[in-house]
Design an enzyme around this catalytic site. Structure first.
Site, PDB file in Angstrom:
ATOM      1  N   ILE A   1      15.055   9.360  -4.972  1.00  0.00           N
ATOM      2  CA  ILE A   1      14.024   9.187  -6.038  1.00  0.00           C
ATOM      3  C   ILE A   1      13.027   7.921  -5.742  1.00  0.00           C
ATOM      4  O   ILE A   1      13.277   6.829  -5.689  1.00  0.00           O
ATOM      5  CB  ILE A   1      14.127   9.470  -7.224  1.00  0.00           C
ATOM      6  CG1 ILE A   1      15.350   8.686  -7.978  1.00  0.00           C
ATOM      7  CG2 ILE A   1      14.950  10.865  -7.684  1.00  0.00           C
ATOM      8  CD1 ILE A   1      15.188   8.494  -9.460  1.00  0.00           C
TER       9      ILE A   1
ATOM     10  N   LYS B   1      20.411   8.737  -5.002  1.00  0.00           N
ATOM     11  CA  LYS B   1      20.217   7.194  -4.726  1.00  0.00           C
ATOM     12  C   LYS B   1      18.724   7.003  -5.702  1.00  0.00           C
ATOM     13  O   LYS B   1      17.609   7.949  -5.017  1.00  0.00           O
ATOM     14  CB  LYS B   1      19.650   6.597  -3.519  1.00  0.00           C
ATOM     15  CG  LYS B   1      19.484   5.333  -3.317  1.00  0.00           C
ATOM     16  CD  LYS B   1      19.377   4.815  -1.931  1.00  0.00           C
ATOM     17  CE  LYS B   1      17.860   5.151  -1.557  1.00  0.00           C
ATOM     18  NZ  LYS B   1      17.200   3.499  -3.105  1.00  0.00           N
TER      19      LYS B   1
ATOM     20  N   GLU C   1      15.946   0.746  -5.594  1.00  0.00           N
ATOM     21  CA  GLU C   1      16.341  -0.595  -6.107  1.00  0.00           C
ATOM     22  C   GLU C   1      14.663  -0.778  -6.869  1.00  0.00           C
ATOM     23  O   GLU C   1      16.240  -2.006  -7.733  1.00  0.00           O
ATOM     24  CB  GLU C   1      16.294  -1.030  -4.299  1.00  0.00           C
ATOM     25  CG  GLU C   1      14.947  -1.276  -3.684  1.00  0.00           C
ATOM     26  CD  GLU C   1      15.023  -0.180  -2.619  1.00  0.00           C
ATOM     27  OE1 GLU C   1      14.045  -0.594  -1.168  1.00  0.00           O
ATOM     28  OE2 GLU C   1      15.003   0.526  -2.634  1.00  0.00           O
TER      29      GLU C   1
ATOM     30  N   GLY D   1      17.405   1.906   1.020  1.00  0.00           N
ATOM     31  CA  GLY D   1      16.987   2.609   2.471  1.00  0.00           C
ATOM     32  C   GLY D   1      17.808   2.597   3.368  1.00  0.00           C
ATOM     33  O   GLY D   1      18.095   3.329   4.149  1.00  0.00           O
ATOM     34  N   PRO D   2      17.502   1.595   4.081  1.00  0.00           N
ATOM     35  CA  PRO D   2      18.443   1.157   5.534  1.00  0.00           C
ATOM     36  C   PRO D   2      19.780   0.804   5.235  1.00  0.00           C
ATOM     37  O   PRO D   2      20.138   1.645   6.407  1.00  0.00           O
ATOM     38  CB  PRO D   2      18.301   0.087   5.718  1.00  0.00           C
ATOM     39  CG  PRO D   2      16.373   0.027   5.133  1.00  0.00           C
ATOM     40  CD  PRO D   2      16.806  -0.154   3.466  1.00  0.00           C
TER      41      PRO D   2
ATOM     42  N   GLU E   1       8.513  15.366  -1.392  1.00  0.00           N
ATOM     43  CA  GLU E   1       6.786  15.199  -1.307  1.00  0.00           C
ATOM     44  C   GLU E   1       6.335  13.926  -1.047  1.00  0.00           C
ATOM     45  O   GLU E   1       7.516  12.848  -1.690  1.00  0.00           O
ATOM     46  CB  GLU E   1       7.310  15.185  -3.713  1.00  0.00           C
ATOM     47  CG  GLU E   1       5.958  15.252  -4.303  1.00  0.00           C
ATOM     48  CD  GLU E   1       5.155  13.878  -4.912  1.00  0.00           C
ATOM     49  OE1 GLU E   1       4.764  13.279  -4.160  1.00  0.00           O
ATOM     50  OE2 GLU E   1       5.951  13.431  -5.430  1.00  0.00           O
TER      51      GLU E   1
ATOM     52  N   GLY F   1       2.970  11.084   0.253  1.00  0.00           N
ATOM     53  CA  GLY F   1       1.690  10.446  -0.190  1.00  0.00           C
ATOM     54  C   GLY F   1       0.944  11.045   0.208  1.00  0.00           C
ATOM     55  O   GLY F   1       0.851  12.286   0.029  1.00  0.00           O
TER      56      GLY F   1
ATOM     57  N   CYS G   1       1.445   9.446  -6.523  1.00  0.00           N
ATOM     58  CA  CYS G   1       0.886   9.582  -5.229  1.00  0.00           C
ATOM     59  C   CYS G   1       0.451  10.607  -5.757  1.00  0.00           C
ATOM     60  O   CYS G   1      -1.352  10.439  -4.696  1.00  0.00           O
ATOM     61  CB  CYS G   1       2.480  10.542  -5.267  1.00  0.00           C
ATOM     62  SG  CYS G   1       3.105  11.593  -6.326  1.00  0.00           S
TER      63      CYS G   1
ATOM     64  N   GLN H   1       4.159  -4.869  -3.885  1.00  0.00           N
ATOM     65  CA  GLN H   1       3.645  -3.769  -4.542  1.00  0.00           C
ATOM     66  C   GLN H   1       1.698  -4.858  -4.847  1.00  0.00           C
ATOM     67  O   GLN H   1       1.419  -4.709  -4.062  1.00  0.00           O
ATOM     68  CB  GLN H   1       3.329  -3.144  -5.254  1.00  0.00           C
ATOM     69  CG  GLN H   1       4.761  -1.841  -5.196  1.00  0.00           C
ATOM     70  CD  GLN H   1       4.084  -1.490  -3.943  1.00  0.00           C
ATOM     71  OE1 GLN H   1       3.153  -0.647  -3.814  1.00  0.00           O
ATOM     72  NE2 GLN H   1       4.727  -0.935  -2.737  1.00  0.00           N
TER      73      GLN H   1
ATOM     74  N   LYS I   1       0.658  -6.455  -1.850  1.00  0.00           N
ATOM     75  CA  LYS I   1      -0.090  -4.784  -1.062  1.00  0.00           C
ATOM     76  C   LYS I   1      -1.511  -4.462  -1.291  1.00  0.00           C
ATOM     77  O   LYS I   1      -2.810  -4.745  -0.583  1.00  0.00           O
ATOM     78  CB  LYS I   1       0.610  -4.166  -0.858  1.00  0.00           C
ATOM     79  CG  LYS I   1      -0.265  -3.087   0.327  1.00  0.00           C
ATOM     80  CD  LYS I   1       1.095  -1.497  -0.364  1.00  0.00           C
ATOM     81  CE  LYS I   1       0.391  -0.232  -1.272  1.00  0.00           C
ATOM     82  NZ  LYS I   1       1.374   0.433  -0.720  1.00  0.00           N
TER      83      LYS I   1
ATOM     84  N   GLU J   1      -3.581   4.561   1.411  1.00  0.00           N
ATOM     85  CA  GLU J   1      -2.806   5.247   0.226  1.00  0.00           C
ATOM     86  C   GLU J   1      -2.196   3.913  -0.697  1.00  0.00           C
ATOM     87  O   GLU J   1      -1.461   2.616  -0.312  1.00  0.00           O
ATOM     88  CB  GLU J   1      -1.251   5.981   0.131  1.00  0.00           C
ATOM     89  CG  GLU J   1      -1.163   6.017  -1.616  1.00  0.00           C
ATOM     90  CD  GLU J   1       0.289   7.042  -1.435  1.00  0.00           C
ATOM     91  OE1 GLU J   1       0.354   7.584  -2.260  1.00  0.00           O
ATOM     92  OE2 GLU J   1       1.130   6.335  -0.674  1.00  0.00           O
ATOM     93  N   ILE J   2      -3.419   3.010  -1.871  1.00  0.00           N
ATOM     94  CA  ILE J   2      -3.768   2.316  -2.091  1.00  0.00           C
ATOM     95  C   ILE J   2      -2.016   1.407  -2.991  1.00  0.00           C
ATOM     96  O   ILE J   2      -1.666   0.629  -3.462  1.00  0.00           O
ATOM     97  CB  ILE J   2      -4.258   1.073  -2.687  1.00  0.00           C
ATOM     98  CG1 ILE J   2      -5.822   1.368  -1.492  1.00  0.00           C
ATOM     99  CG2 ILE J   2      -4.485  -0.070  -3.768  1.00  0.00           C
ATOM    100  CD1 ILE J   2      -7.235   0.951  -2.308  1.00  0.00           C
TER     101      ILE J   2
END
Length: 542
Positions: free
Chosen positions: A207, A233, A236, A266-267, A309, A311, A343, A390, A393, A440-441
């Site tokens: 999620i 999961k 994080e 994730g990795p 589901e 971007g 999203c 974020q 970015k 996707e900002i």
């Protein structure tokens, strides 16, 4: 229970008919947050950011939840989860790796193959979910505080909008549990043919951080209603609410091993879950690039089915006949809700040339009046972005917009010196080839584009690789019908936006994913269809 459910439904149905900003007295009646007597107006009020309120809750659920118990990670490692208002650490959470994923999957596998959950009657499973929804309502205040603290979203949004939606969705799928059935199929030969809908087995679910507990509910509710077991999961950035909720679900009577919740990256943890050979199904909400990697891992392991589901870069089309004041407010909501971290955000605002200038001026004024600050203060519409990554970015995209020639009408800077707050930002004179119109900002940045006619706007709206959602604002039913059928998107909202009823399916076209969540369509993600054929002898009828 019925009264609480009805009240929740009323709150959800009024979602779009009122502002998210409640009266200033709302938080004053709550006893769990200190420093809430302040009310702010406009995003330039620094006091709402530099002196954040103190959430008066204890963060007790920070371990992995495996086989019915909270446990440390096998390595003993933890990672910090941060307060987006300040960048300070809220708590240290157990960090899962491949060994922990294996422990969780083994527990889920045993619970499915040998445990009581898939062997309970469907009615018994439904009652566990109904009790869970009741416990969510009972503990809604504490959960909403955790959600706002960990993610930065306004407390009022979490408490008044998201928590009622979550318990409603749990009850929706609880109601479905004993209504899942197959068919009796007429055959051309003397055979009795029936189809059986069986649980798929162990579901791996990942999620995102923007709606942590809402996405938790979208994932686990249909999976559990169908009789599956789950390893989930968390993101994080926002692990706290799911770890709290899984405790309540076991208080409601869920057997050990049926739902296992792990926190990690994730990795490591995510990758291990996706490639695990004992996982029968994957479901993921997040970025398109990560979704592609998950598909590859699923294919390279046991070819497990995947629901994605992903971007979006959703168009919001303002037609020439629109009531501009209403259109401005709805377009503002479509983009800026949840700090722009949706999203399906209406992040490409297409406005007809005849009303473009008026719309831009009023959109600018609305952004300048948006209430930004500490999410625990009454009346706040926008909190901080979720984390520094974020935050940086989004600021890069804002710089890209100005450098590419778009007109910066409002905002464009960080707000305050503490935390991850960004001014509500509006760009006009945006062109389709600019990065701010293509990428996707995932932040509070509204891009306003001009169009001349319907054929043009359909072509441009469909020109994106994404296809998650779209919005149409018009008073003409023919225009609404034409656009809603022409737009290549999984959801088209007409004269509304962000309506998320439990029964309404949600998912995307193209790079926005595959499969649908919510509604009856969400059940099919977690069911196998088996045909059973038996010979008929001396049949009285065929």
């Amino acid at each position: 229970m019925a009264a609480a459910a009805a009240a929740a439904t009323r709150r959800i149905s009024s979602f779009l008919s009122r502002s998210l900003a409640s009266s200033p007295s709302f938080l004053l009646s709550r006893g769990r947050i200190s420093g809430v007597g302040r009310v702010v107006s406009g995003y330039s009020t620094a006091a709402a950011i530099e002196n954040p309120a103190t959430p008066a809750v204890q963060v007790n659920c920070t371990q992995l939840f495996i086989n019915g118990s909270f446990v440390d990670s096998a390595s003993g490692k933890t990672f910090p989860t941060y307060d987006p208002r300040t960048g300070d650490v809220i708590a240290h959470v157990a960090e899962a790796d491949a060994e922990d994923i294996d422990r969780a999957v083994s527990a889920a596998r045993k619970a499915f193959d040998e445990g009581p959950w898939p062997r309970m009657t469907a009615y018994e499973r439904s009652m566990v979910l109904f009790r869970f929804a009741d416990l969510l309502d009972k503990h809604a205040e504490e959960i909403a505080i955790l959600e706002a603290w960990d993610s930065g979203k306004p407390y009022e949004q979490a408490a008044n909008i998201e928590l009622p939606m979550i318990s409603r969705l749990i009850r929706y799928y609880a109601g479905w549990a004993d209504k899942i059935h197959g068919l009796t199929v007429p055959a051309d030969s003397p055979h009795h043919v029936q189809t059986i809908h069986e649980p798929i087995g162990v579901a791996g679910q990942i999620i995102p951080w923007n709606f942590p507990l809402l996405m938790f509910s979208w994932k686990i509710a249909p999976a559990l209603a169908c009789g599956n077991t789950v390893v989930l999961k968390t993101a994080e950035q926002t692990p706290l609410s799911a770890l709290y909720a899984v405790k309540l679900l076991h208080e409601a009577g869920l057997p050990p091993g049926v739902l296992n919740v792990v926190s990690g990256f994730g990795p490591t943890a995510g990758s291990a879950l996706c490639r695990h050979m004992q996982v029968d199904k994957l479901a993921f909400t997040g970025s398109t690039e990560t979704g592609k990697r998950i598909l590859e891992l699923a294919a390279r392991s046991n070819l497990k089915p995947v629901t994605l589901e992903l971007g979006g870069k959703s168009p919001f089309i303002i037609c020439k006949d629109a009531d501009i004041d209403k259109a401005v407010e709805l377009a503002h909501f479509a983009l800026f809700f949840n700090q722009g971290q949706c999203c399906c955000a209406g992040s490409r605002t297409y406005v007809h040339e005849s009303v473009y200038d008026e719309f831009v001026e009023k959109a600018k004024a609305r952004a300048l009046n948006r209430r930004v600050g500490d999410p625990f203060i009454a009346g706040i519409e926008q909190g901080p972005q979720v984390d520094s990554e974020q935050f940086e970015k989004i600021l890069r995209y804002i710089r890209s917009g100005t450098e590419s020639g778009a007109t910066l009408e409002a905002g464009g800077e960080r707000l305050g010196s503490k935390g991850y707050y960004i001014q509500p930002t509006v760009f006009s004179n945006v062109q389709d080839d600019m990065l701010i119109a293509k990428d996707e900002i995932f932040g509070p940045v509204q891009t306003i584009l001009k169009f001349k006619d319907m054929d043009e706007v359909i072509r441009r709206a469909n020109g994106s690789g994404y296809g998650l959602a779209a919005g149409v604002f018009t008073q003409d039913i023919d225009t609404a019908n034409t656009l809603s059928r022409a737009l290549k998107a999984g959801t088209v909202w007409v004269n509304c936006y962000n309506v998320f009823d439990a029964a309404v399916p949600f998912g995307g076209y193209k790079l926005s994913g595959q499969g649908r969540e919510k509604g009856v369509y969400g059940l099919s993600n977690y069911l196998q269809v088996k045909a059973v054929v038996t010979p008929l002898k001396n049949a009285a009828w065929m």
